[in-house]
Scaffold this motif. Structure first.
Motif, PDB file in Angstrom:
ATOM      1  N   PRO A 204       0.814  -1.222   0.000  1.00 45.39           N
ATOM      2  CA  PRO A 204       0.000   0.000   0.000  1.00 45.39           C
ATOM      3  C   PRO A 204       0.854   1.281   0.000  1.00 45.39           C
ATOM      4  CG  PRO A 204      -0.967  -1.609   1.455  1.00 45.39           C
ATOM      5  CD  PRO A 204       0.368  -2.161   1.036  1.00 45.39           C
ATOM      6  N   GLY A 205       1.966   1.259   0.705  1.00 48.27           N
ATOM      7  CA  GLY A 205       2.847   2.432   0.726  1.00 48.27           C
ATOM      8  C   GLY A 205       3.422   2.730  -0.653  1.00 48.27           C
ATOM      9  N   GLN A 206       3.820   1.689  -1.375  1.00 49.70           N
ATOM     10  CA  GLN A 206       4.339   1.880  -2.730  1.00 49.70           C
ATOM     11  C   GLN A 206       3.245   2.378  -3.663  1.00 49.70           C
ATOM     12  OE1 GLN A 206       5.746  -2.121  -3.086  1.00 49.70           O
ATOM     13  NE2 GLN A 206       7.891  -1.529  -2.775  1.00 49.70           N
ATOM     14  N   ALA A 207       2.043   1.824  -3.519  1.00 55.27           N
ATOM     15  CA  ALA A 207       0.926   2.253  -4.365  1.00 55.27           C
ATOM     16  C   ALA A 207       0.608   3.722  -4.106  1.00 55.27           C
ATOM     17  CB  ALA A 207      -0.295   1.385  -4.099  1.00 55.27           C
ATOM     18  N   LYS A 208       0.645   4.117  -2.868  1.00 52.46           N
ATOM     19  CA  LYS A 208       0.364   5.508  -2.503  1.00 52.46           C
ATOM     20  C   LYS A 208       1.401   6.441  -3.136  1.00 52.46           C
ATOM     21  CE  LYS A 208       0.051   8.290   1.695  1.00 52.46           C
ATOM     22  NZ  LYS A 208       0.076   8.254   3.154  1.00 52.46           N
ATOM     23  N   ALA A 209       2.658   6.023  -3.136  1.00 47.23           N
ATOM     24  CA  ALA A 209       3.742   6.858  -3.658  1.00 47.23           C
ATOM     25  C   ALA A 209       3.792   6.895  -5.183  1.00 47.23           C
ATOM     26  CB  ALA A 209       5.078   6.359  -3.108  1.00 47.23           C
ATOM     27  N   ASP A 210       3.270   5.858  -5.853  1.00 49.74           N
ATOM     28  CA  ASP A 210       3.424   5.760  -7.303  1.00 49.74           C
ATOM     29  C   ASP A 210       2.134   5.305  -7.995  1.00 49.74           C
ATOM     30  OD1 ASP A 210       4.704   5.877  -9.737  1.00 49.74           O
ATOM     31  OD2 ASP A 210       5.924   4.081  -9.426  1.00 49.74           O
ATOM     32  N   MET A 211       0.996   5.866  -7.593  1.00 48.55           N
ATOM     33  CA  MET A 211      -0.290   5.435  -8.134  1.00 48.55           C
ATOM     34  C   MET A 211      -0.399   5.692  -9.636  1.00 48.55           C
ATOM     35  SD  MET A 211      -3.065   3.820  -7.700  1.00 48.55           S
ATOM     36  CE  MET A 211      -3.228   3.645  -5.932  1.00 48.55           C
ATOM     37  N   SER A 212       0.208   6.751 -10.131  1.00 53.10           N
ATOM     38  CA  SER A 212       0.092   7.031 -11.566  1.00 53.10           C
ATOM     39  C   SER A 212       0.624   5.867 -12.401  1.00 53.10           C
ATOM     40  CB  SER A 212       0.820   8.330 -11.927  1.00 53.10           C
ATOM     41  OG  SER A 212       2.195   8.218 -11.625  1.00 53.10           O
ATOM     42  N   ARG A 213       1.638   5.180 -11.924  1.00 48.06           N
ATOM     43  CA  ARG A 213       2.196   4.022 -12.628  1.00 48.06           C
ATOM     44  C   ARG A 213       1.453   2.733 -12.288  1.00 48.06           C
ATOM     45  NH1 ARG A 213       5.831   0.008 -11.766  1.00 48.06           N
ATOM     46  NH2 ARG A 213       6.407   0.693  -9.686  1.00 48.06           N
ATOM     47  N   LEU A 214       0.949   2.608 -11.055  1.00 45.22           N
ATOM     48  CA  LEU A 214       0.381   1.349 -10.579  1.00 45.22           C
ATOM     49  C   LEU A 214      -1.135   1.227 -10.725  1.00 45.22           C
ATOM     50  CD1 LEU A 214       2.585   0.927  -7.391  1.00 45.22           C
ATOM     51  CD2 LEU A 214       2.735  -0.375  -9.526  1.00 45.22           C
TER      52      LEU A 214
ATOM     53  N   ARG B 170      -2.296   2.086   5.245  1.00 48.96           N
ATOM     54  CA  ARG B 170      -3.734   1.814   5.178  1.00 48.96           C
ATOM     55  C   ARG B 170      -4.187   1.853   3.725  1.00 48.96           C
ATOM     56  NH1 ARG B 170      -6.771   4.419  10.391  1.00 48.96           N
ATOM     57  NH2 ARG B 170      -5.136   3.950  11.894  1.00 48.96           N
ATOM     58  N   PHE B 171      -5.286   1.163   3.476  1.00 52.79           N
ATOM     59  CA  PHE B 171      -5.913   1.224   2.163  1.00 52.79           C
ATOM     60  C   PHE B 171      -7.409   1.067   2.319  1.00 52.79           C
ATOM     61  CE2 PHE B 171      -5.157  -3.308   2.716  1.00 52.79           C
ATOM     62  CZ  PHE B 171      -6.214  -3.942   2.076  1.00 52.79           C
ATOM     63  N   LEU B 172      -8.132   1.423   1.269  1.00 54.15           N
ATOM     64  CA  LEU B 172      -9.576   1.243   1.230  1.00 54.15           C
ATOM     65  C   LEU B 172      -9.894   0.112   0.268  1.00 54.15           C
ATOM     66  CD1 LEU B 172     -10.809   4.955   0.995  1.00 54.15           C
ATOM     67  CD2 LEU B 172     -10.641   3.509   3.041  1.00 54.15           C
ATOM     68  N   ALA B 173     -10.777  -0.784   0.681  1.00 50.50           N
ATOM     69  CA  ALA B 173     -11.268  -1.858  -0.174  1.00 50.50           C
ATOM     70  C   ALA B 173     -12.739  -1.580  -0.442  1.00 50.50           C
ATOM     71  CB  ALA B 173     -11.087  -3.211   0.504  1.00 50.50           C
ATOM     72  N   LEU B 174     -13.104  -1.484  -1.722  1.00 47.78           N
ATOM     73  CA  LEU B 174     -14.490  -1.224  -2.104  1.00 47.78           C
ATOM     74  C   LEU B 174     -15.100  -2.494  -2.664  1.00 47.78           C
ATOM     75  CD1 LEU B 174     -14.149   2.260  -3.831  1.00 47.78           C
ATOM     76  CD2 LEU B 174     -14.727   1.748  -1.459  1.00 47.78           C
TER      77      LEU B 174
ATOM     78  N   SER C 120      -8.303  -9.460  -2.802  1.00 54.65           N
ATOM     79  CA  SER C 120      -7.664  -9.466  -4.111  1.00 54.65           C
ATOM     80  C   SER C 120      -8.461  -8.494  -4.966  1.00 54.65           C
ATOM     81  CB  SER C 120      -7.728 -10.870  -4.707  1.00 54.65           C
ATOM     82  OG  SER C 120      -7.279 -10.853  -6.045  1.00 54.65           O
ATOM     83  N   GLY C 121      -7.763  -7.625  -5.676  1.00 50.72           N
ATOM     84  CA  GLY C 121      -8.484  -6.667  -6.494  1.00 50.72           C
ATOM     85  C   GLY C 121      -7.565  -5.781  -7.299  1.00 50.72           C
ATOM     86  N   ARG C 122      -8.160  -4.770  -7.899  1.00 46.08           N
ATOM     87  CA  ARG C 122      -7.464  -3.871  -8.813  1.00 46.08           C
ATOM     88  C   ARG C 122      -7.366  -2.478  -8.197  1.00 46.08           C
ATOM     89  NH1 ARG C 122      -6.316  -5.413 -13.460  1.00 46.08           N
ATOM     90  NH2 ARG C 122      -7.903  -7.013 -13.635  1.00 46.08           N
ATOM     91  N   LEU C 123      -6.159  -1.876  -8.278  1.00 49.73           N
ATOM     92  CA  LEU C 123      -5.969  -0.514  -7.785  1.00 49.73           C
ATOM     93  C   LEU C 123      -6.696   0.457  -8.699  1.00 49.73           C
ATOM     94  CD1 LEU C 123      -2.164  -0.575  -6.887  1.00 49.73           C
ATOM     95  CD2 LEU C 123      -4.085  -0.403  -5.301  1.00 49.73           C
ATOM     96  N   THR C 124      -7.516   1.326  -8.097  1.00 55.21           N
ATOM     97  CA  THR C 124      -8.310   2.266  -8.895  1.00 55.21           C
ATOM     98  C   THR C 124      -7.965   3.727  -8.621  1.00 55.21           C
ATOM     99  OG1 THR C 124     -10.100   2.283  -7.272  1.00 55.21           O
ATOM    100  CG2 THR C 124     -10.243   0.659  -9.061  1.00 55.21           C
ATOM    101  N   GLY C 125      -6.977   3.980  -7.796  1.00 56.37           N
ATOM    102  CA  GLY C 125      -6.579   5.364  -7.541  1.00 56.37           C
ATOM    103  C   GLY C 125      -6.380   5.633  -6.068  1.00 56.37           C
ATOM    104  N   LEU C 126      -6.338   6.918  -5.731  1.00 56.49           N
ATOM    105  CA  LEU C 126      -6.179   7.367  -4.346  1.00 56.49           C
ATOM    106  C   LEU C 126      -7.433   8.113  -3.924  1.00 56.49           C
ATOM    107  CD1 LEU C 126      -2.542   8.809  -4.438  1.00 56.49           C
ATOM    108  CD2 LEU C 126      -3.268   6.640  -3.437  1.00 56.49           C
ATOM    109  N   ARG C 127      -7.758   8.022  -2.662  1.00 52.99           N
ATOM    110  CA  ARG C 127      -8.874   8.783  -2.101  1.00 52.99           C
ATOM    111  C   ARG C 127      -8.351   9.503  -0.861  1.00 52.99           C
ATOM    112  NH1 ARG C 127     -14.482   5.979  -1.529  1.00 52.99           N
ATOM    113  NH2 ARG C 127     -14.255   6.204  -3.769  1.00 52.99           N
TER     114      ARG C 127
END
Length: 165
Positions: A36-46, A91-95, A114-121
């Protein structure tokens, strides 16, 4: 005859133990090294990447047509269960589309998604602003509260002896 019976019991026991340790989620096409920390830092790529994350539920909220889980992430163990002995990973949000019973998905319960990253909130943790990576859930596992067993693995062995007097 007695030896074949013992062999059969041993084989069944080994198979039962193996079934308990089998990961629930397939890992093909999932980025297992993304946190989650990496996704937060590099969401445009991930963004759009499939992930497998788990942790403890901090908050569960039912929306009009979905349920949002706020999860404190931990690394997963070999059974894909959150390893609470390791440091948290953010932390992350699961929808989840549809309704999840928030009495079951209560704070403190362990979950793997298990799921797909859809951005940051953007949100708040207390009075601090926080950017949450958002996972659109494909599959979810709510773990039993008993840390000693995997889901569906209530395998017990015992010998009952009654002594009368």
């Amino acid at each position: 005859m007695r030896t074949s019976y013992r062999t059969l019991l041993l084989v069944l026991w080994v198979l039962a133990l193996g079934a308990c340790a089998t990961p629930r989620f397939p890992t093909e096409q999932i980025a297992l090294d993304v946190t989650p920390g990496q996704a937060k830092a590099d969401m445009s790529r991930l963004e759009g990447t499939r992930v497998l994350w788990g942790g403890t539920i901090v908050n569960a909220t039912n929306k009009e047509d979905s349920t949002r889980l706020e999860i404190l992430a931990y690394p997963l163990d070999g059974d894909q269960r959150p390893d609470l002995e390791e440091p948290p990973q953010g932390r992350f949000l699961a929808l989840e589309e549809g309704y999840l019973e928030t009495a079951s998905y209560a704070p403190g319960r362990e979950v793997t998604v298990s799921g797909r990253l859809t951005g940051l909130r953007e949100g708040m943790i207390g009075e601090a602003a926080y950017s949450y990576p958002v996972v659109e859930v494909v599959d979810i596992q709510l773990w039993k509260e008993d840390r000693g067993s995997a889901p569906g693995s209530n395998f017990r062995f015992g010998i009952g002896v009654i002594f009368g007097g």
